[in-house]
Design a protein around this motif. Structure first.
Motif, PDB file in Angstrom:
ATOM      1  N   GLY A 157      14.157  11.385  -4.261  1.00  0.00           N
ATOM      2  CA  GLY A 157      14.606  12.634  -4.303  1.00  0.00           C
ATOM      3  C   GLY A 157      14.118  13.392  -2.927  1.00  0.00           C
ATOM      4  N   SER A 158      13.500  14.608  -2.948  1.00  0.00           N
ATOM      5  CA  SER A 158      12.981  15.287  -1.727  1.00  0.00           C
ATOM      6  C   SER A 158      11.734  14.517  -1.150  1.00  0.00           C
ATOM      7  N   GLY A 159      11.169  13.658  -1.665  1.00  0.00           N
ATOM      8  CA  GLY A 159      10.028  12.882  -0.970  1.00  0.00           C
ATOM      9  C   GLY A 159       9.072  12.681  -2.380  1.00  0.00           C
ATOM     10  N   ILE A 160       8.669  11.108  -2.160  1.00  0.00           N
ATOM     11  CA  ILE A 160       7.553  10.792  -2.891  1.00  0.00           C
ATOM     12  C   ILE A 160       6.917   9.609  -2.128  1.00  0.00           C
ATOM     13  N   SER A 161       5.558   9.422  -2.410  1.00  0.00           N
ATOM     14  CA  SER A 161       4.845   8.383  -2.022  1.00  0.00           C
ATOM     15  C   SER A 161       4.302   7.488  -3.133  1.00  0.00           C
ATOM     16  N   HIS A 162       4.160   6.215  -2.904  1.00  0.00           N
ATOM     17  CA  HIS A 162       3.627   5.468  -4.186  1.00  0.00           C
ATOM     18  C   HIS A 162       3.304   3.964  -3.565  1.00  0.00           C
ATOM     19  N   SER A 163       2.381   3.418  -4.418  1.00  0.00           N
ATOM     20  CA  SER A 163       1.978   2.111  -4.042  1.00  0.00           C
ATOM     21  C   SER A 163       2.399   0.823  -5.183  1.00  0.00           C
ATOM     22  N   GLU A 164       2.496  -0.161  -4.803  1.00  0.00           N
ATOM     23  CA  GLU A 164       2.879  -1.420  -5.829  1.00  0.00           C
ATOM     24  C   GLU A 164       2.051  -2.521  -5.647  1.00  0.00           C
ATOM     25  N   PHE A 165       1.291  -2.880  -6.610  1.00  0.00           N
ATOM     26  CA  PHE A 165       0.350  -4.198  -6.222  1.00  0.00           C
ATOM     27  C   PHE A 165       0.346  -4.994  -7.558  1.00  0.00           C
ATOM     28  N   ASN A 166       0.369  -6.374  -7.294  1.00  0.00           N
ATOM     29  CA  ASN A 166       0.297  -7.390  -8.371  1.00  0.00           C
ATOM     30  C   ASN A 166      -0.847  -7.057  -9.515  1.00  0.00           C
ATOM     31  N   PRO A 194       0.803  -0.959   0.019  1.00  0.00           N
ATOM     32  CA  PRO A 194       0.149  -0.157  -0.043  1.00  0.00           C
ATOM     33  C   PRO A 194       1.085   1.368  -0.101  1.00  0.00           C
ATOM     34  N   THR A 195       0.107   2.250  -0.070  1.00  0.00           N
ATOM     35  CA  THR A 195       1.174   3.718  -0.134  1.00  0.00           C
ATOM     36  C   THR A 195       1.888   3.915   1.047  1.00  0.00           C
ATOM     37  N   HIS A 196       3.355   4.118   0.454  1.00  0.00           N
ATOM     38  CA  HIS A 196       4.206   4.274   1.527  1.00  0.00           C
ATOM     39  C   HIS A 196       5.372   5.461   0.899  1.00  0.00           C
ATOM     40  N   SER A 197       6.008   5.691   1.724  1.00  0.00           N
ATOM     41  CA  SER A 197       7.009   7.004   1.192  1.00  0.00           C
ATOM     42  C   SER A 197       8.412   6.666   1.169  1.00  0.00           C
TER      43      SER A 197
END
Length: 232
Positions: free
Chosen positions: A96-105, A55-58
């Protein structure tokens, strides 16, 4: 000099939805002898169950590369990017200075098998960015294919560090050579199959630290797929 690390010596965790092997210290796995190599910080060999994922994390101040071996992975991030990555493609995210993302099958029926790679950037606090490209490499029997570089050479994705990442697919009895420039180091990760590195036998999941050597890769049996990092 070549320092071999067998696949079984890596850190391992099985969370049910995620079966993961860590080439270097990561999360709950800590080994002071394996904190990374040069600016290469993480190689996680992940198998993600259908429909499951992160799930979304930074993140911040890290070059993150995703390389799919099987299946598909859906990506969404705070920059508005949304995509699916599949084998034959490479994805680069500069936190870089900060990003949030999610990765799912992205599949509800097929396992996703991928390598997630972290490289320390040359400079912290840069503007986050994202890149994904199709880079088919299968079937080439005598070539290292450039996937990532600091200048985007040969259509590779751009990473903010003096690193060149290559992939090779070797068929049965295939051979490829790489001359390591003076003062550089290299790391080889064997993703699939078997090969020999200057006569040293490797199996899937094995890694090798390489210093002051020319590199010769020879596939055995049914062939191999490997990643080679040219590092400062």
């Amino acid at each position: 000099m070549i320092q071999l690390r067998k696949a079984s010596e890596r850190g391992h965790a099985n969370h049910g939805w995620l079966d993961t092997w860590h080439s270097f210290s990561f999360a709950d796995y800590y080994d002071p002898q394996h904190m990374g190599f040069s600016v290469l910080r993480v190689i996680n060999d992940d198998r993600i169950a259908p429909g499951a994922g992160f799930p979304t994390h930074s993140h911040r101040d890290m070059e993150i590369i995703t390389y799919l071996l099987q299946g598909s992975l859906a990506h969404k991030d705070s920059m508005g990017n949304g995509s699916v990555i599949r084998p034959g493609e490479i994805q680069r995210m500069s936190a870089g200075s900060g990003i949030s993302h999610s990765e799912f099958n992205a599949s509800e029926s097929e396992e996703a098998h991928l390598l997630q790679i972290w490289i320390e950037p040359k400079e912290n606090g840069i503007t986050p960015s994202y890149e994904q490209k199709s880079l088919p490499v299968a079937g080439n029997n005598a070539q290292l294919n450039l996937l990532a570089s600091p200048d985007g050479q040969d259509g590779s994705v751009i990473i903010h560090q003096d690193v060149r990442l290559y992939a090779t697919h070797l068929q049965e009895h295939g051979e490829v050579a790489y001359s390591l420039p003076a003062g550089r180091r290299a790391y080889l990760h064997l993703a699939r199959g078997k090969l020999k590195l200057n006569g040293l036998e490797l199996e899937a999941g094995d890694g090798a630290k390489i210093l002051d050597e020319n590199i010769n890769i020879l596939s055995t049996e049914a062939g191999s797929e490997a990643l080679l990092f040219d590092l400062p």
